[in-house]
Design an enzyme around this catalytic site. Structure first.
Site, short mmCIF file in Angstrom:
data_model
loop_
_atom_site.label_atom_id
_atom_site.label_comp_id
_atom_site.label_asym_id
_atom_site.label_seq_id
_atom_site.Cartn_x
_atom_site.Cartn_y
_atom_site.Cartn_z
N ASP A 176 -14.63 4.93 0.70
CA ASP A 176 -14.36 3.49 0.66
C ASP A 176 -14.89 2.79 1.91
O ASP A 176 -15.52 1.74 1.83
CB ASP A 176 -12.85 3.25 0.53
N ALA A 201 -6.05 -2.46 -7.17
CA ALA A 201 -6.81 -2.45 -8.43
C ALA A 201 -7.90 -1.39 -8.41
O ALA A 201 -8.72 -1.31 -9.33
CB ALA A 201 -7.43 -3.82 -8.67
N ASP A 251 -15.09 13.01 -3.17
CA ASP A 251 -15.26 12.79 -1.71
C ASP A 251 -14.52 13.83 -0.89
O ASP A 251 -15.08 14.42 0.03
CB ASP A 251 -14.93 11.35 -1.30
N HIS A 281 -13.08 11.47 -7.11
CA HIS A 281 -12.37 12.65 -6.58
C HIS A 281 -13.34 13.73 -6.11
O HIS A 281 -13.00 14.90 -6.05
CB HIS A 281 -11.37 13.22 -7.59
N SER A 321 -1.05 -12.13 7.71
CA SER A 321 -1.88 -12.11 6.50
C SER A 321 -1.46 -13.24 5.57
O SER A 321 -0.27 -13.56 5.48
CB SER A 321 -1.71 -10.77 5.77
N LEU A 361 -10.18 -1.33 -6.07
CA LEU A 361 -11.36 -1.94 -5.45
C LEU A 361 -11.31 -1.82 -3.93
O LEU A 361 -12.11 -2.41 -3.22
CB LEU A 361 -11.48 -3.40 -5.86
N SER A 390 -8.98 -2.66 -1.40
CA SER A 390 -8.57 -3.71 -0.46
C SER A 390 -8.22 -3.09 0.88
O SER A 390 -8.35 -3.73 1.92
CB SER A 390 -7.37 -4.49 -1.02
N SER A 391 -7.79 -1.82 0.86
CA SER A 391 -7.43 -1.17 2.12
C SER A 391 -8.65 -0.97 3.01
O SER A 391 -8.62 -1.27 4.20
CB SER A 391 -6.72 0.17 1.86
#
Ligand code: ADP
Ligand code: MG
Length: 382
Positions: free
Chosen positions: A172, A123, A29, A27, A60, A125, A127-128
C-alpha cells in the site's frame, strides 16, 4: 473545518498522498511475492504548521478533537486510535526500518497536522497508507531527512506494523508513494524493486470501476492473521523461506504434503503470483483489453482457495462480468471492502445500474460505485 479553526501556528505547506487500488496480486505481499497496485485519484492531504516546541498535535476532518504526543516520548505501545498513524510515522523515522537507517530527530521541531481525505475508510482503498504516506513525505521534507520513496514506504510499513499494530505488507505504501498517472506499480515484495507499468486504460476505451460494498473488514484481526499463519505453515512444511519460492510446477508436491485447507491457501498465493507476472506481460504485449481473464481467475482463487470473499463481493463481480466488464475481482485484504471491474467506458452506466439492482434484489446494503484513474504518488502540493 480548516487548519486555522483548530491551530494557531502558521501553515508551512501541504502534502498529499493517494489511496490505491490493487489491480492484481492479493495476499502475495507478505509472501515475498508480486503485486500490481495503482495509486488513485482519491487522496489524503495534510496541512502542516511549524511549532516552536517538540509536540506533534494532530486533528482530522473525520473526528473531533486534537491528539497530541511529544517527539521526546513516542512510545509505540502507548499510541492508540487514528492518530497512531501520524505519531507512528515520527516514531518509525526515529527507529529506522529494514534497510533504512534511523533518522536523528533530536533537532526536529514539533508540528501541527490537519488531515483531510476523500479516500473512503475501510473500503480496501488504503486510507491508512494515504494517511501514513502524506505524513511521511511531509516530515521527510520539513525535517530534511533525505529519504526516498522506497525508504519512506518501509517507514510507513514499520509504523503500521509496530505502532498501529496491523501486520500488513509493503504494497500500500509503495503504491501511494511511487504511483504514476495512467500506470501501475509492479512491485517485487522480496527485492522491493518497483517498476512503473503503462496501463493505457483510457486509450483502450476502458475504465476501472470500484464497487464499495460497505461490508466492513478488520485487517488487524481474525481472517487476515489466520491466512498469514497458513502461508507460513505451508512454506515451512514445503521447506521454503516463503511461498514466493514456489511455482505452479510445485503444486502437485504441495498437494501431497499439505492438508487440504493449507494446500488451497498455498495454491492461491502461488497461482496469484503467476497471474501478476502474466498481467504485466499481457499489458505490455496485448494491452489492457486482454487482462480480463486474469482478473476473473484471481477472484475465483480468492473466493474458493483463499476463502476471503463475501457474498456481496461475489455478487458485485458476477454482475459486472455478466453485464460487459472485461474482467472483475474483489480487491484488498478481503472479508468485505471493494471489488473492481474493468469496463468499457460506454458500458459503465449499464454495469453500475445492474450492480445496484442486483444488490437491492439480494437485500444487501446499497453499494457505492465510482471510477478511479491511476494517479501521481505522494508529493508536496503547496
Ligand atoms: P483502509 O482499507 O482504508 O486502509 P484500515 O483499517 O487499514 O482501512 O485503515 C483505516 C484507519 O485509518 C481508520 O480507522 C483511521 O484510524 C485511519 N484513517 C484513515 N484516514 C483517516 C483520516 N482522514 N483521518 C483520520 N484517520 C484516518
Ligand atoms: Mg489499510
Amino acid at each position: 473545518m480548516t487548519f486555522t479553526d483548530i491551530f494557531d501556528t502558521d501553515v508551512v505547506g501541504r502534502w498529499a498522498a493517494p489511496g490505491r487500488v490493487n489491480l492484481i496480486g492479493e495476499h502475495t505481499d507478505y509472501n515475498d511475492g508480486f503485486v500490481l497496485p495503482l495509486a488513485i485519484d482519491r487522496q489524503t492531504t495534510v496541512t502542516v504548521g511549524r511549532r516552536s516546541d517538540r509536540l506533534l498535535r494532530v486533528a482530522s476532518s473525520f473526528e473531533d478533537g486534537v491528539q497530541e504526543a511529544s517527539l521526546d516520548a513516542l512510545d509505540p505501545a502507548a499510541l492508540a486510535g487514528w492518530s497512531a498513524y501520524v505519531h507512528g510515522i515520527a516514531w518509525a523515522l526515529g527507529e529506522g526500518a529494514r534497510g533504512v537507517p534511523a533518522s536523528d530527530l533530536s533537532g526536529a521541531f514539533g508540528l501541527d497536522v490537519f488531515v483531510e481525505s476523500d479516500v473512503p475508510v475501510g473500503a480496501g482503498l488504503s486510507s491508512s497508507a494515504a494517511l501514513e504516506c502524506s505524513v511521511a513525505v511531509a516530515m521527510n521534507d520539513l525535517w530534511e531527512l533525505g529519504l526516498d520513496g522506497p525508504a519512506l514506504a518501509k517507514i510507513g510499513q514499520r509504523s503500521e506494523n509496530d505502532a498501529v499494530g496491523a501486520p500488513t505488507g509493503i504494497m500500500d505504501q509503495s503504491a501511494s508513494l511511487l504511483g504514476r498517472v495512467d500506470s501501475a506499480v509492479f512491485l517485487d515484495c522480496r527485492s522491493l524493486d518497483a517498476e512503473v507499468i503503462d496501463l493505457g486504460f483510457a486509450a483502450a476505451g476502458l475504465e476501472l470501476l470500484v464497487i464499495d460494498t460497505h461490508v466492513e473488514h478488520a485487517h488487524a484481526t481474525g481472517g487476515y492473521v489466520a491466512r498469514r499463519a497458513s502461508c507460513e505453515r505451508g512454506a515451512e512444511a514445503l521447506g521454503v523461506s516463503s511461498l514466493r519460492d514456489l511455482g505452479v510446477d510445485d503444486l502437485p508436491r504441495a498437494a501431497e504434503v499439505l492438508d487440504d485447507e493449507t494446500f488451497r491457501r498455498v495454491r492461491h498465493v502461488v497461482t496469484e503470483n503467476q497471474r501478476v507476472l502474466d498481467t504485466v506481460r499481457t499489458l505490455r504485449l496485448e494491452g489492457p483489453g486482454a487482462i480480463g481473464s486474469l482478473l476473473d481467475a484471481s477472484h475465483v482463487s480468492m473466493r474458493d482457495d483463499f476463502e476471503i470473499s463475501v457474498p456481496e463481493l461475489d455478487l458485485a463481480v458476477a454482475t459486472a462480468q455478466a453485464t460487459g466488464a472485461v474482467g472483475a475481482r474483489m480487491t484488498g485484504g478481503g472479508f468485505g471492502g471493494a471489488a473492481i471491474a474493468l469496463v468499457p467506458t460506454d458500458l459503465r452506466e449499464a454495469v453500475s445500474a445492474a450492480v445496484v439492482r442486483a444488490f437491492a434484489d439480494a437485500g444487501f446494503t446499497a453499494p457505492t460505485l465510482f471510477v478511479v484513474h491511476a494517479a501521481e504518488g505522494a508529493r508536496r502540493t503547496a
